[in-house]
Design an enzyme around this catalytic site. Structure first.
Site, mmCIF file in Angstrom:
data_model
loop_
_atom_site.group_PDB
_atom_site.id
_atom_site.type_symbol
_atom_site.label_atom_id
_atom_site.label_comp_id
_atom_site.label_asym_id
_atom_site.label_seq_id
_atom_site.Cartn_x
_atom_site.Cartn_y
_atom_site.Cartn_z
ATOM 1 N N ALA A 124 0.841 -1.196 0.000
ATOM 2 C CA ALA A 124 0.000 0.000 0.000
ATOM 3 C C ALA A 124 0.879 1.249 0.000
ATOM 4 C CB ALA A 124 -0.918 -0.005 1.224
ATOM 5 N N ARG A 126 0.971 3.767 1.787
ATOM 6 C CA ARG A 126 1.438 4.283 3.083
ATOM 7 C C ARG A 126 2.734 3.596 3.523
ATOM 8 N NH1 ARG A 126 -3.076 1.198 3.997
ATOM 9 N NH2 ARG A 126 -2.845 -0.657 5.296
ATOM 10 N N TYR A 127 3.076 2.478 2.853
ATOM 11 C CA TYR A 127 4.292 1.750 3.224
ATOM 12 C C TYR A 127 5.469 2.057 2.291
ATOM 13 C CZ TYR A 127 1.065 -1.059 6.012
ATOM 14 O OH TYR A 127 0.120 -1.459 6.905
ATOM 15 N N THR A 128 5.177 2.377 1.040
ATOM 16 C CA THR A 128 6.261 2.563 0.071
ATOM 17 C C THR A 128 6.723 4.019 0.027
ATOM 18 O OG1 THR A 128 4.693 2.954 -1.732
ATOM 19 C CG2 THR A 128 5.398 0.684 -1.354
#
EC number: 5.6.2.2
Length: 749
Positions: A124, A126-128
């Protein structure tokens, strides 16, 4: 009759549903085509891609900057420029970051951005984290230099570039796919060095033909090392028409007898390929494969191991089957549909694309030079004012301190322009010390040289071309690389037929007098000893392999082909042959053969006519068979005689005991017909069926012959057969007493 709009008493305009629907659908169609699905020929980007790159540049996410969360970029994109779903924007961003999807990625990703095996497995947003790649600078480097038009964003609160000033034909380099309304696009990626070389060639020689360009750009260049196996002629045709299809095939080699696949076609999944092969193995459609392994790792992104069952397996044939039945070979549609510099979508040829892009690039460079020339001239103008102020610095300071309107006073005193006076007034006190004459004159000299160069370049088409060529070549040297997808000429992939996938077990096919058929394993069984239905008995048998079809000749001379691997077992009494083929009503069966398609045989009628043919010529997929042997009036089919490799002689015997031997070479090879005369049968005796040919046999040089009359038999050695030699079509010589009524004969080796 035309439809008109109406206005009621309340001033509300009414239009027909037809008009409204047409306009609404047309507006939607044009929006999807121009603002969503198709790339522009100038920068090769769709609007969402262009907005992502521009938003990242505005966030300062250049290749040298620190990574930022992808959610930050997506938020800016959908909040400022692209009012659509965040998932759609993020997926477009992911695609530009995947080195296995984009030939020259525009986004540098940190984290899980998917894998070649599963491109959709990215984490997602928000993680990358992400930033632009160095290559993205070829799209953004000239953005703030007056090169492109700016348009309001969706809510009119800010501006965005209508295009990016691409310094290379990015529309060909990275390609794209998209589905609009009534049209689609499928542009394959290409190699930067090849495309730049072609563009430079076209710039030098505008009359360069498409064939000459195809010598430079020999084909697309996907971000995979799999082979492009489409022929050069077909690729040239695609480039000429803008439409067509490309085929890519996996690269493989052998290691210690195993097949190792080291490169897959573009967007092919290794796990999917292994799954496809495993499904065939489970369905017992791939008996020649013993095992599968996926040995892919960080050092070897693609390494699929296929273990053949034995060293005798033809690996080329096996891979040809897998190419035809799995994603080891894939076909890609090509549709060079894009929005031109005139704002119209259209399918274009390769030379048309390059010519249009060069026109776009020429205009972009001209606008950049014009913009720079204007800035240089403005700076030179200000420097003249600075020089006047430096030479009279005390007076300038006095005017500024004492005059109520210093700008007008400066303009009147030193004959300055409004711009020069404003620049002098905006100087800070600490900068007055820097107004040294040498520095001002030095900067003036440099800018005057640049101004002269800009004016010469803008005034000369040749100089402009040279500049564009130098810039293109510099970019190719900086970002170019070798071709990754080799072009190869390969044979068409062929899947194994059902028979080829069958094991070649020895079988004996048995046919009864009543037309019941079955098959027994092995060749050492006695067909006559099998049990038959009441009133039925053994008639014909043929020995062969389970992967060989049986060829049956009926009493009318028609040939039929029957698969043997699924015949009922000889333990039972079989099944009616008419359940598998459709012979004419009342026809019987007089011939049964098995062997390879190249196996030769002698086909003849008891009227004494025949010819040589092959089992391949007799085979057919038609249940009604095919015409093979033409029978003279009243004649019947004689059981076909197989022809061995070293066969040289034909033996024919009549029911009256006349035997004739003649060279096999005297008979013609035909696919069907009546054939030539083998042995002479007198006309009246043939019409009354008093005399007819009873059997034929084909002998090698040293073979003997055994003839049967009832329970008696006579074996003639090779030396004894000399007495029966004669020309084809003769009556032959009589056999000894007691063999005047011959029933059958066979070769005695």
């Amino acid at each position: 009759m035309t439809e008109t709009n109406t206005i009621d008493d309340d001033g509300i305009e009414g239009i027909s549903l037809k008009q409204y629907a047409e306009k609404a659908y047309l507006d939607y169609s044009m929006y999807v085509i121009l603002d969503r699905a198709l790339p522009h020929i100038g920068d090769g980007l769709k609007p969402v891609q262009r907005r992502i790159i521009y938003a990242m540049s505005e966030l300062g996410l250049k290749a040298t900057a620190k990574f930022k969360k992808s959610a930050r970029t997506v938020g800016d994109v959908i909040g400022k420029f692209h009012p659509h779903g965040d998932s759609a924007a993020y997926e477009a961003m992911v695609l530009m970051a995947q080195s296995f999807s984009y030939r020259y990625p525009l986004v540098d990703g940190q984290g899980n951005w998917g894998s070649p095996d599963d491109p959709k497995s990215f984490a997602a947003m928000r993680y990358t984290e992400s930033r632009l790649t160095a290559y993205a600078d070829v799209l953004l480097g000239e953005l703030g230099q007056g090169t492109v038009d700016w348009v309001p964003n969706f809510d009119g609160t800010m501006e965005e570039p209508s295009l990016l000033p691409a310094q290379v034909p990015n529309v060909l380099l990275n390609g794209t796919t998209g589905i609009a309304v009534g049209m689609a696009t499928d542009i394959p990626p290409h190699n930067l060095r090849e495309v730049v070389t072609a563009a430079v060639t076209l710039l030098d020689a505008p009359k360069t033909t498409l064939a000459e360009l195809c010598e430079i750009i020999q084909g697309p260049d996907y971000p995979t090392e799999a082979e492009i196996i489409t022929s050069r002629e077909d690729i040239a045709q695609i480039y000429a028409t803008g439409r067509g299809g490309l085929r890519m095939r996996a690269v493989w080699d052998t290691e210690h007898g195993d097949i190792v696949v080291t490169a897959l076609p573009h967007q092919a999944s290794g796990s999917r390929v292994l799954e496809q092969i495993a499904q065939q193995m489970q369905a017992k459609k791939l008996p020649m494969v013993a095992d599968l392994r996926d040995e892919s790792d960080h050092e070897n992104p693609t390494r699929l191991v296929i273990v053949p069952r034995s060293n005798r397996i033809d690996r080329d044939a096996l891979m040809s089957h897998l190419f035809a039945t799995t994603d080891l070979e894939r076909t890609y549609r090509v549709n060079l549909n894009m929005i031109g510099i005139d704002g119209r979508p259209g399918v274009r040829s390769l030379d048309g694309i390059l010519k249009q892009w060069l026109k776009f690039r020429r205009e972009t460079v001209r606008r950049r030079l014009d913009y720079r020339l204007e800035r240089v001239q403005r700076r030179l103008h200000i420097l003249e004012g600075y020089l006047a102020a430096y030479l009279n610095i005390d007076e300038v300071i006095h005017i500024i301190r004492t005059e109520e309107h210093p700008k007008q006073a400066l303009i009147a005193r030193f004959e300055l322009s409004d711009i020069q006076a404003e620049a002098i007034l905006e100087l800070k006190l600490r900068n007055l010390a820097k107004l040294e004459e040498m520095k001002i004159r030095g900067e003036q000299d440099e800018l005057e040289k640049e101004r002269d160069w800009l004016e010469k370049t803008l005034g000369s088409e040749a100089r402009l071309k040279t500049l564009i060529k130098k810039e293109l070549t510099a970019i190719a040297e900086k970002y170019g690389d070798d071709r990754r997808s080799p072009l190869a000429s390969r044979e068409e992939a062929q899947a194994f037929s059902e028979l080829e996938l069958m094991t070649a077990d020895p079988i004996t096919v048995v046919l009864s007098e009543k037309g019941w058929i079955r098959a027994a394993k092995g060749h050492d069984m006695d067909p006559a000893s099998l049990s038959y239905k009441s009133g039925d008995s053994f008639k014909l048998a043929a020995r062969g392999r389970s992967n060989q079809p049986a060829v049956i000749i009926d009493s009318t001379g028609r040939a039929y082909t029957l698969a043997t691997h699924n015949l009922p077992s000889a333990r039972g009494q079989g099944e009616p042959l008419t359940g598998r083929i459709n012979p004419p009503s009342g026809a019987g069966f007089d011939g049964l053969m098995m062997g390879d398609s190249g196996q030769r045989c002698l086909l003849s009628s008891d009227a004494g006519y025949g010819f040589i043919t092959t089992l391949g010529e007799l085979q057919t997929k038609n249940r009604a068979g095919k015409a093979a042997l033409t029978l003279p009036a009243g004649a019947r089919v004689v059981s076909p005689a197989p022809i061995g490799e070293d066969a040289q002689w034909v033996a024919a015997v009549s029911n009256e005991g006349r035997l004739l031997l003649f060279p096999l070479a005297d008979l013609p090879s035909l696919s069907r017909g009546k054939g030539n005369k083998i042995i002479a049968i007198p006309g009246p005796r043939a019409r009354d069926r008093e005399e007819f040919m009873i059997a034929t046999a084909v002998l090698r040089e040293n073979d003997g012959l055994t003839v049967w009359a009832g329970k008696r038999h006579l074996t003639l050695k090779r030396s004894e057969l000399e007495h029966y030699h004669g020309e084809r079509g003769r009556r032959g010589n009589k056999l000894p007493r007691g063999f005047q009524r011959v029933e059958r004969m066979e070769v005695a080796s």
